[in-house]
Scaffold this motif. Structure first.
Motif, PDB file in Angstrom:
ATOM      1  N   HIS A   1      -7.302   3.173  14.079  1.00 32.36           N
ATOM      2  CA  HIS A   1      -5.768   3.615  13.763  1.00 32.36           C
ATOM      3  C   HIS A   1      -4.812   3.061  12.618  1.00 32.36           C
ATOM      4  O   HIS A   1      -4.207   3.968  12.407  1.00 32.36           O
ATOM      5  CB  HIS A   1      -5.363   2.929  15.767  1.00 32.36           C
ATOM      6  CG  HIS A   1      -5.853   3.154  16.538  1.00 32.36           C
ATOM      7  ND1 HIS A   1      -5.044   4.580  17.025  1.00 32.36           N
ATOM      8  CD2 HIS A   1      -6.436   2.455  17.283  1.00 32.36           C
ATOM      9  CE1 HIS A   1      -5.600   4.993  18.490  1.00 32.36           C
ATOM     10  NE2 HIS A   1      -6.509   3.380  18.716  1.00 32.36           N
ATOM     11  N   LEU A   2      -5.477   2.040  12.237  1.00 31.56           N
ATOM     12  CA  LEU A   2      -4.723   2.412  10.664  1.00 31.56           C
ATOM     13  C   LEU A   2      -4.853   2.931   9.482  1.00 31.56           C
ATOM     14  O   LEU A   2      -4.390   3.252   9.103  1.00 31.56           O
ATOM     15  CB  LEU A   2      -5.493   0.492  10.282  1.00 31.56           C
ATOM     16  CG  LEU A   2      -4.556  -1.021  11.090  1.00 31.56           C
ATOM     17  CD1 LEU A   2      -5.001  -2.093  11.113  1.00 31.56           C
ATOM     18  CD2 LEU A   2      -3.012  -0.799  11.029  1.00 31.56           C
ATOM     19  N   LEU A   3      -6.798   3.505  10.196  1.00 31.33           N
ATOM     20  CA  LEU A   3      -6.775   4.369   8.877  1.00 31.33           C
ATOM     21  C   LEU A   3      -6.100   5.180   9.448  1.00 31.33           C
ATOM     22  O   LEU A   3      -5.794   6.209   8.150  1.00 31.33           O
ATOM     23  CB  LEU A   3      -8.332   4.143   8.519  1.00 31.33           C
ATOM     24  CG  LEU A   3      -8.403   3.038   8.103  1.00 31.33           C
ATOM     25  CD1 LEU A   3     -10.481   2.664   8.121  1.00 31.33           C
ATOM     26  CD2 LEU A   3      -8.035   2.246   6.566  1.00 31.33           C
ATOM     27  N   ASN A   4      -6.022   5.802  10.279  1.00 27.59           N
ATOM     28  CA  ASN A   4      -6.101   7.231  10.936  1.00 27.59           C
ATOM     29  C   ASN A   4      -4.149   6.674   9.845  1.00 27.59           C
ATOM     30  O   ASN A   4      -3.529   8.581   9.834  1.00 27.59           O
ATOM     31  CB  ASN A   4      -5.708   7.376  11.804  1.00 27.59           C
ATOM     32  CG  ASN A   4      -7.116   7.705  12.546  1.00 27.59           C
ATOM     33  OD1 ASN A   4      -7.384   8.362  12.051  1.00 27.59           O
ATOM     34  ND2 ASN A   4      -7.129   6.991  14.185  1.00 27.59           N
ATOM     35  N   HIS A   5      -3.454   6.064  10.573  1.00 24.73           N
ATOM     36  CA  HIS A   5      -1.853   5.960   9.876  1.00 24.73           C
ATOM     37  C   HIS A   5      -1.971   6.106   8.854  1.00 24.73           C
ATOM     38  O   HIS A   5      -1.090   6.760   8.059  1.00 24.73           O
ATOM     39  CB  HIS A   5      -1.416   4.923  10.674  1.00 24.73           C
ATOM     40  CG  HIS A   5      -0.129   4.673  10.315  1.00 24.73           C
ATOM     41  ND1 HIS A   5       0.678   4.104   9.358  1.00 24.73           N
ATOM     42  CD2 HIS A   5       1.360   5.568  11.279  1.00 24.73           C
ATOM     43  CE1 HIS A   5       1.842   4.237   9.426  1.00 24.73           C
ATOM     44  NE2 HIS A   5       2.313   5.167  10.617  1.00 24.73           N
ATOM     45  N   ALA A   6      -2.198   4.841   7.364  1.00 23.98           N
ATOM     46  CA  ALA A   6      -2.809   5.056   6.254  1.00 23.98           C
ATOM     47  C   ALA A   6      -2.906   6.624   5.897  1.00 23.98           C
ATOM     48  O   ALA A   6      -1.935   7.110   4.888  1.00 23.98           O
ATOM     49  CB  ALA A   6      -4.251   4.435   5.478  1.00 23.98           C
ATOM     50  N   ALA A   7      -3.695   7.729   6.458  1.00 25.62           N
ATOM     51  CA  ALA A   7      -3.905   9.026   5.703  1.00 25.62           C
ATOM     52  C   ALA A   7      -2.989   9.462   6.079  1.00 25.62           C
ATOM     53  O   ALA A   7      -2.823  10.194   5.191  1.00 25.62           O
ATOM     54  CB  ALA A   7      -5.243   9.471   7.215  1.00 25.62           C
ATOM     55  N   HIS A   8      -2.391   9.817   7.061  1.00 22.76           N
ATOM     56  CA  HIS A   8      -0.824  10.412   7.437  1.00 22.76           C
ATOM     57  C   HIS A   8      -0.074  10.287   5.918  1.00 22.76           C
ATOM     58  O   HIS A   8       0.695  11.089   5.746  1.00 22.76           O
ATOM     59  CB  HIS A   8      -0.689  10.571   8.441  1.00 22.76           C
ATOM     60  CG  HIS A   8      -1.064  10.767   9.817  1.00 22.76           C
ATOM     61  ND1 HIS A   8      -0.355  12.304   9.755  1.00 22.76           N
ATOM     62  CD2 HIS A   8      -2.010  10.765  10.891  1.00 22.76           C
ATOM     63  CE1 HIS A   8      -1.052  12.575  10.869  1.00 22.76           C
ATOM     64  NE2 HIS A   8      -1.917  11.959  10.888  1.00 22.76           N
ATOM     65  N   GLN A   9       0.307   8.599   5.783  1.00 20.15           N
ATOM     66  CA  GLN A   9       1.251   8.709   4.365  1.00 20.15           C
ATOM     67  C   GLN A   9       0.462   9.192   4.101  1.00 20.15           C
ATOM     68  O   GLN A   9       1.997   9.409   2.564  1.00 20.15           O
ATOM     69  CB  GLN A   9       0.681   6.691   4.455  1.00 20.15           C
ATOM     70  CG  GLN A   9       1.185   5.950   6.059  1.00 20.15           C
ATOM     71  CD  GLN A   9       2.883   7.109   7.029  1.00 20.15           C
ATOM     72  OE1 GLN A   9       2.908   6.791   6.433  1.00 20.15           O
ATOM     73  NE2 GLN A   9       2.017   7.534   8.319  1.00 20.15           N
ATOM     74  N   VAL A  10      -0.218   8.735   2.676  1.00 16.77           N
ATOM     75  CA  VAL A  10      -0.783   9.079   1.593  1.00 16.77           C
ATOM     76  C   VAL A  10      -1.373  10.635   1.238  1.00 16.77           C
ATOM     77  O   VAL A  10      -1.715  11.551   0.332  1.00 16.77           O
ATOM     78  CB  VAL A  10      -2.456   8.577   0.736  1.00 16.77           C
ATOM     79  CG1 VAL A  10      -2.079   7.335   0.926  1.00 16.77           C
ATOM     80  CG2 VAL A  10      -3.817   9.040   2.147  1.00 16.77           C
ATOM     81  N   ASN A  11      -1.659  11.629   2.457  1.00 14.15           N
ATOM     82  CA  ASN A  11      -2.085  13.206   2.579  1.00 14.15           C
ATOM     83  C   ASN A  11      -1.265  13.879   3.747  1.00 14.15           C
ATOM     84  O   ASN A  11      -1.281  14.119   4.974  1.00 14.15           O
ATOM     85  CB  ASN A  11      -3.828  13.345   3.023  1.00 14.15           C
ATOM     86  CG  ASN A  11      -3.696  14.605   2.236  1.00 14.15           C
ATOM     87  OD1 ASN A  11      -3.132  15.382   2.211  1.00 14.15           O
ATOM     88  ND2 ASN A  11      -4.390  15.080   3.201  1.00 14.15           N
ATOM     89  N   PRO A  12       0.169  13.863   3.365  1.00 11.31           N
ATOM     90  CA  PRO A  12       1.382  14.367   4.714  1.00 11.31           C
ATOM     91  C   PRO A  12       0.579  15.150   5.349  1.00 11.31           C
ATOM     92  O   PRO A  12       0.364  16.656   4.754  1.00 11.31           O
ATOM     93  CB  PRO A  12       2.242  14.232   4.502  1.00 11.31           C
ATOM     94  CG  PRO A  12       2.583  13.190   3.372  1.00 11.31           C
ATOM     95  CD  PRO A  12       0.917  13.697   2.507  1.00 11.31           C
TER      96      PRO A  12
ATOM     97  N   PHE B   1       1.129  -1.421   0.733  1.00 10.35           N
ATOM     98  CA  PHE B   1       0.535   0.205   0.497  1.00 10.35           C
ATOM     99  C   PHE B   1       1.127   1.885  -0.042  1.00 10.35           C
ATOM    100  O   PHE B   1       0.591   2.104  -0.898  1.00 10.35           O
ATOM    101  CB  PHE B   1      -0.740  -0.005   0.669  1.00 10.35           C
ATOM    102  CG  PHE B   1      -2.038   1.758   1.505  1.00 10.35           C
ATOM    103  CD1 PHE B   1      -2.821   1.552   0.812  1.00 10.35           C
ATOM    104  CD2 PHE B   1      -1.153   1.729   2.936  1.00 10.35           C
ATOM    105  CE1 PHE B   1      -3.012   2.348   1.244  1.00 10.35           C
ATOM    106  CE2 PHE B   1      -1.276   3.218   2.629  1.00 10.35           C
ATOM    107  CZ  PHE B   1      -2.780   3.805   1.821  1.00 10.35           C
ATOM    108  N   LEU B   2       1.736   1.392   0.561  1.00 13.62           N
ATOM    109  CA  LEU B   2       2.931   2.708   0.973  1.00 13.62           C
ATOM    110  C   LEU B   2       3.092   2.877  -0.449  1.00 13.62           C
ATOM    111  O   LEU B   2       3.583   4.179  -1.000  1.00 13.62           O
ATOM    112  CB  LEU B   2       3.481   2.286   2.087  1.00 13.62           C
ATOM    113  CG  LEU B   2       3.222   2.388   3.276  1.00 13.62           C
ATOM    114  CD1 LEU B   2       4.627   1.870   4.163  1.00 13.62           C
ATOM    115  CD2 LEU B   2       2.562   3.319   4.230  1.00 13.62           C
ATOM    116  N   SER B   3       4.549   1.775  -0.759  1.00 11.12           N
ATOM    117  CA  SER B   3       4.572   2.172  -2.703  1.00 11.12           C
ATOM    118  C   SER B   3       3.603   2.432  -3.378  1.00 11.12           C
ATOM    119  O   SER B   3       4.235   2.558  -4.323  1.00 11.12           O
ATOM    120  CB  SER B   3       5.500   0.557  -3.045  1.00 11.12           C
ATOM    121  OG  SER B   3       4.203  -0.942  -2.930  1.00 11.12           O
ATOM    122  N   GLN B   4       2.144   1.958  -3.608  1.00 10.92           N
ATOM    123  CA  GLN B   4       1.987   2.324  -4.356  1.00 10.92           C
ATOM    124  C   GLN B   4      -0.130   2.345  -3.945  1.00 10.92           C
ATOM    125  O   GLN B   4      -0.901   1.427  -3.736  1.00 10.92           O
ATOM    126  CB  GLN B   4       1.444   1.099  -5.967  1.00 10.92           C
ATOM    127  CG  GLN B   4       0.793   1.846  -6.697  1.00 10.92           C
ATOM    128  CD  GLN B   4       0.766   0.812  -8.139  1.00 10.92           C
ATOM    129  OE1 GLN B   4       1.719  -0.492  -7.816  1.00 10.92           O
ATOM    130  NE2 GLN B   4       0.089   1.249  -8.703  1.00 10.92           N
TER     131      GLN B   4
END
Length: 340
Positions: free
Chosen positions: A329-340, A214-217
């Motif tokens: 919690h996972l979605l909170n973290h993912a949100a920061h990765q795709v929209n810093p 997910f982080l790579s694409q």
């Protein structure tokens, strides 16, 4: 900003009656309920950050929730794990004796994290399914170990064969699936030459692999695959057994999810406090996932021995809100990765 793809890898489907952890529809409901919770609590979650990313890609949050829910659902259908007959060398992804009633396809053996023991031979802090080292077990575990005695993991053209040097590989499970789920640990083919002693990688490594994808694409589908780790809130998957009321419990959760209000918002409010939020700058989600497993292990063991409705309600009202909270919690973290 990374674009969100709602379509990507497609997991092949099979027709079996599941005996894995939460039923597939429950995995989907948990993911969708987590998005709904965030929508209703934008001030205490990263809903707006997540929504900005999703909307910028041209999708609604309802579409996003549906796709991540389907991704969480689909992981049980992966045809990525083949076991080969000790005598015949024939490699299959599901037990031929199954008849749609006892075991799902073999990919489900990657969906455990054994909290009854400590580190495994791979070097993981907690191991996965390993029949030889089970602390609790039952009829389905024993049936599988007897039927699969001496069977080995398909390694493609890697050289592993049956007793008479016969081999009909279908998929390089060792070189692809096991390698993906290794996640910094150590493995050798000899670990996978007899089913009854196979040390399957734990489900937190599965989650970490898909999160790295997910982080790579970034796609909603790969993020959904990560969310199948709500298996960690299913007590059978942290006590580690395919038996002991496993399928009966999963059916009960699906049947009573709404009528017993297992996704009660007030319970999710409380459950969110049971997790240590991930650092926005970190990329290893396994500490959070292991916290979820510890919660189920410490609070859900009674459903392995009891089918009493009151006992199941008590456990259900603990593990489902915590599963939803873990996804938040996972979605909170993912949100920061795709929209810093």
């Amino acid at each position: 900003m990374n674009k969100l793809a709602l379509c990507g890898l497609l997991a092949a489907a099979i027709v079996t009656a599941p005996a894995q952890a939460f039923q597939q529809i429950t995995h989907k409901r948990i993911a969708i309920d987590a998005v709904d919770y965030m929508k209703n609590h934008p001030g205490s979650t990263e809903y707006n950050r997540l929504k900005a990313w999703v909307n910028a890609a041209g999708y609604s949050m309802e579409q996003f929730a549906e796709v991540i829910g389907q991704g969480a659902y689909d992981v049980d259908d992966f045809q990525d794990t083949y076991l080969c007959g000790a005598v015949s060398g024939d490699c299959v992804y599901a037990p031929v004796f199954n008849a749609g009633a006892s075991l799902v396809n073999y990919t489900s053996y990657w969906h455990f994290q054994n909290h009854t023991r400590s580190s495994d031979v791979h070097g993981n802090d907690l191991g996965g399914y390993n029949y030889d080292l089970l602390t609790v077990w039952g009829d389905i575990d024993n049936i599988a170990a007897s039927w699969l005695y001496g069977d080995y993991l398909d390694d493609g053209p890697g050289g592993m064969t049956g007793w008479w040097w016969s081999d009909d590989p279908q998929y390089n499970t060792y070189g692809i699936t096991e390698a993906n789920y290794r996640q910094g640990s150590y493995s050798s083919k000899s670990m996978y030459d007899d089913f009854e002693e196979m040390p399957f990688q734990p489900i937190d490594n599965l989650g970490q692999y898909w999160y790295s994808q997910f982080l790579s694409q970034p796609t909603a589908q790969t993020l959904g695959f990560v969310l199948h780790t709500t298996d960690l809130l299913q007590p059978h998957h942290v006590w580690t057994t395919s038996a002991l009321n496993h399928s009966g419990w999963e059916s009960w959760v699906a049947d009573y999810y709404d009528s017993e209000n297992l996704n009660d918002t007030a319970l999710v409010d409380q459950a969110l406090q049971n997790f240590t939020p991930l650092s926005p700058t970190g990329t290893d989600i396994r500490p959070l996932l292991t916290e979820g497993g510890a919660l189920a292990y410490g609070n859900g063991g009674i459903v392995l021995s009891s089918t009493d409705h009151v006992d199941r309600v008590q456990v259900g009202q603990t593990v489902i809100p915590n599963a939803i909270a873990m996804v938040v919690h996972l979605l909170n973290h993912a949100a920061h990765q795709v929209n810093p």
